[in-house]
Design a protein around this motif. Structure first.
Motif, PDB file in Angstrom:
ATOM      1  N   VAL A   1      -1.578   3.224  -2.921  1.00  0.00           N
ATOM      2  CA  VAL A   1      -2.948   2.815  -3.226  1.00  0.00           C
ATOM      3  C   VAL A   1      -3.754   2.662  -1.950  1.00  0.00           C
ATOM      4  O   VAL A   1      -3.204   2.568  -0.853  1.00  0.00           O
ATOM      5  N   GLU A   2      -5.077   2.586  -2.120  1.00  0.00           N
ATOM      6  CA  GLU A   2      -5.956   2.446  -0.964  1.00  0.00           C
ATOM      7  C   GLU A   2      -5.820   1.083  -0.326  1.00  0.00           C
ATOM      8  O   GLU A   2      -5.779   0.960   0.899  1.00  0.00           O
ATOM      9  N   ASP A   3      -5.753   0.021  -1.149  1.00  0.00           N
ATOM     10  CA  ASP A   3      -5.670  -1.313  -0.563  1.00  0.00           C
ATOM     11  C   ASP A   3      -5.041  -2.294  -1.542  1.00  0.00           C
ATOM     12  O   ASP A   3      -4.956  -2.029  -2.753  1.00  0.00           O
TER      13      ASP A   3
ATOM     14  N   LYS B   1     -11.733  -5.054  -2.402  1.00  0.00           N
ATOM     15  CA  LYS B   1     -10.993  -6.102  -1.690  1.00  0.00           C
ATOM     16  C   LYS B   1     -11.936  -6.938  -0.831  1.00  0.00           C
ATOM     17  O   LYS B   1     -11.849  -8.176  -0.820  1.00  0.00           O
TER      18      LYS B   1
ATOM     19  N   ARG C   1       0.834  -1.203   0.000  1.00  0.00           N
ATOM     20  CA  ARG C   1       0.000   0.000   0.000  1.00  0.00           C
ATOM     21  C   ARG C   1       0.870   1.255   0.000  1.00  0.00           C
ATOM     22  O   ARG C   1       0.604   2.207  -0.735  1.00  0.00           O
TER      23      ARG C   1
ATOM     24  N   TYR D   1      -4.825   6.334  -9.476  1.00  0.00           N
ATOM     25  CA  TYR D   1      -5.604   5.092  -9.513  1.00  0.00           C
ATOM     26  C   TYR D   1      -7.112   5.346  -9.614  1.00  0.00           C
ATOM     27  O   TYR D   1      -7.898   4.412  -9.437  1.00  0.00           O
ATOM     28  N   ASP D   2      -7.504   6.567  -9.915  1.00  0.00           N
ATOM     29  CA  ASP D   2      -8.917   6.874 -10.121  1.00  0.00           C
ATOM     30  C   ASP D   2      -9.423   6.110 -11.346  1.00  0.00           C
ATOM     31  O   ASP D   2      -8.897   6.275 -12.452  1.00  0.00           O
TER      32      ASP D   2
ATOM     33  N   CYS E   1      -6.510  -2.125  -5.325  1.00  0.00           N
ATOM     34  CA  CYS E   1      -7.900  -1.765  -5.593  1.00  0.00           C
ATOM     35  C   CYS E   1      -8.479  -1.033  -4.383  1.00  0.00           C
ATOM     36  O   CYS E   1      -7.886  -1.046  -3.293  1.00  0.00           O
ATOM     37  N   PRO E   2      -9.648  -0.415  -4.513  1.00  0.00           N
ATOM     38  CA  PRO E   2     -10.311   0.174  -3.349  1.00  0.00           C
ATOM     39  C   PRO E   2     -10.676  -0.895  -2.320  1.00  0.00           C
ATOM     40  O   PRO E   2     -10.921  -2.061  -2.670  1.00  0.00           O
ATOM     41  N   THR E   3     -10.754  -0.506  -1.064  1.00  0.00           N
ATOM     42  CA  THR E   3     -11.050  -1.455   0.018  1.00  0.00           C
ATOM     43  C   THR E   3     -12.383  -2.183  -0.181  1.00  0.00           C
ATOM     44  O   THR E   3     -12.459  -3.395   0.078  1.00  0.00           O
TER      45      THR E   3
ATOM     46  N   THR F   1     -13.874   0.980 -15.763  1.00  0.00           N
ATOM     47  CA  THR F   1     -12.710   0.663 -14.929  1.00  0.00           C
ATOM     48  C   THR F   1     -11.598   0.145 -15.831  1.00  0.00           C
ATOM     49  O   THR F   1     -11.818  -0.774 -16.629  1.00  0.00           O
TER      50      THR F   1
END
Length: 439
Positions: A111-113, A279, A106, A252-253, A274-276, A214
């Motif tokens: 990144v978020e996750d 995940k 991370r 990463y948008d 990827c976003p949490t 995406t």
């Protein structure tokens, strides 16, 4: 042993059709020691096949961490503590090593996750169908075979599947303007595994944001090699090896990044950034998380140790890697030989003047002690048949010297395609399927 009538190749069955499609590869495997080889011994970046020693230019261990003493000597302590292999699927339990790697990733990627799974093949097969849902997959025509296979699984589960011309944002936008069913998932490579070139990422991610899609990027060959740019960088590969997204200055948008540790980090492990919420979804929908056997402890250990090496001297290793790669590319330029590589990244495919010479060229490389990856049809288009060289930080200067001598010989014999000839032909674009039901 008798062969079942259902699989007799002479009967025109499905097996015969497969064998015919793969006839060239089958012939090469039977006749050429550069394919399907049994490696009997390793000594640095030299390998022994039977009685012959060769310089290895087919390895993907870009940073040389498979041979790094700091990594090798650090692994036994992890084995003493954890044993050789976790006994649970990740659904049941994960050694804290996973959490440590995900936290480090991370920070490295920004990144978020991050979710770790054993291989990129697992990830594509499990994640692409989930992200596609009952919507649409838009697939780069030259995306890696494992991405294509994941897209085919998504189609079997109800998604429509369309293909756009390789690295062609205009062709992708043509399809997006038709407003295919949402969710829309655009799948492509980061650093291409054959050309070594990056995509026109800024244009693709801009389209994803405009059309609420995406962008799904496989950076298996870029992660660990290329990274964020900065004034202190030691080579054009950038800093930190944190992947093609950071290297090209993107965010990463609307973008999901996948990558593996099997290349630069020499470890059996892969990730999705990827976003949490995604995940959390994958933890209850992705079969490799729920059911697959996990990565062995030695691979988790080598990943953690490799991340430490990356932080302390990774940019030094990348500078060495760049210098060796540049020597080979400059020599090919001097010879007037073509290559698909326009990036200076350490994947150099060298097309042949005549595709039918691949047998002879492979035999000559082997005879001269050079081990390379043969690029055969239908794995590549016939006009790109040749061989791929992969440089690593562990290749010595003397090994590169010997490679250049062999390239001279191939050029003198007229085997190398000249740079004056056109190398690429636009792949077909448009629909892979007849629609949502795959008709």
């Amino acid at each position: 042993m008798a062969v079942s009538p259902a699989v007799r190749p002479e009967d025109g069955t499905w097996l015969a059709a497969w064998l015919e499609a793969c006839a060239e590869l089958d012939r090469l495997q039977a006749a050429n020691p550069m394919l399907d080889a049994v490696i009997d011994e390793v000594d640095g970046r030299r390998i022994r096949i039977g009685e012959r020693w060769l310089h290895d230019f087919a390895s993907c261990n870009y940073l040389g961490l498979d041979l790094d003493r700091e990594v090798i000597e650090g692994i036994p302590a992890y084995l003493d503590r954890w044993g050789t292999h976790p006994g649970w699927s990740r659904m049941l339990g994960s050694p804290v090593l996973y959490e440590q790697i995900e936290a480090a990733m991370r920070e490295l990627l920004g990144v978020e996750d991050v979710l770790l799974l054993p291989t990129l093949t697992h990830i594509h097969a499990a994640v692409i169908p989930v992200l596609a849902g009952g919507g649409t997959v838009l697939l780069d025509a030259r995306a890696h075979k494992t991405i294509h296979d994941g897209a085919v699984i998504a189609r079997a589960r109800g998604a429509a599947l369309w293909r756009f011309a390789h690295d062609d944002p205009d062709d992708l936008e043509r399809l997006l303007r038709q407003q295919p069913p949402a969710p829309r998932l655009v799948c492509m490579d980061g650093i291409n595994s054959m050309t070594g070139n990056p995509p026109r990422l800024a244009e693709f991610v801009a389209l994803a944001r405009t059309y609420d899609a995406t962008l799904y990027v496989d950076d298996g060959h870029g992660f660990g090699v290329v990274g964020e740019r900065g004034r202190s960088e030691t080579s054009p590969y950038g800093l930190r090896g944190n992947g093609v997204v950071r290297h090209l200055g993107e965010s990463y948008d609307h973008l999901v990044l996948t990558g593996g540790f099997s290349k630069a980090y020499s470890s059996l492990l892969a990730f999705i950034a990827c976003p949490t919420p995604v995940k959390r979804l994958l933890k209850i929908t992705a079969p490799p998380y729920l059911y697959s056997g996990p990565s062995p402890v030695a691979s988790l250990a080598s990943t953690l140790l490799g991340l430490q090496v990356n932080a302390s001297r990774g940019d030094e290793l990348r500078a060495m890697l760049y210098a060796k790669t540049r020597r080979v590319l400059d020599h090919l330029d001097k010879l007037g030989a073509a290559t698909l590589n326009t990036s200076s990244f350490p994947i150099i495919e060298v097309p042949l003047a005549q595709a039918d010479d691949l047998d002879r060229v492979g035999a000559l490389l082997f005879e001269r002690g050079i081990y390379a990856t043969l690029a055969f049809y239908p794995g590549v288009p016939r006009h790109e048949v040749g061989f791929r060289l992969q440089l690593t930080a562990a290749n010595t200067g003397d090994q590169v010297d010997e490679l250049l001598v062999v390239l001279d010989e191939l050029a003198d014999r007229g085997h190398l395609r000249t740079s004056a000839l056109r190398l690429t032909a636009p792949p077909p674009a448009g629909s892979v399927t007849g629609g949502r039901d795959g008709g």
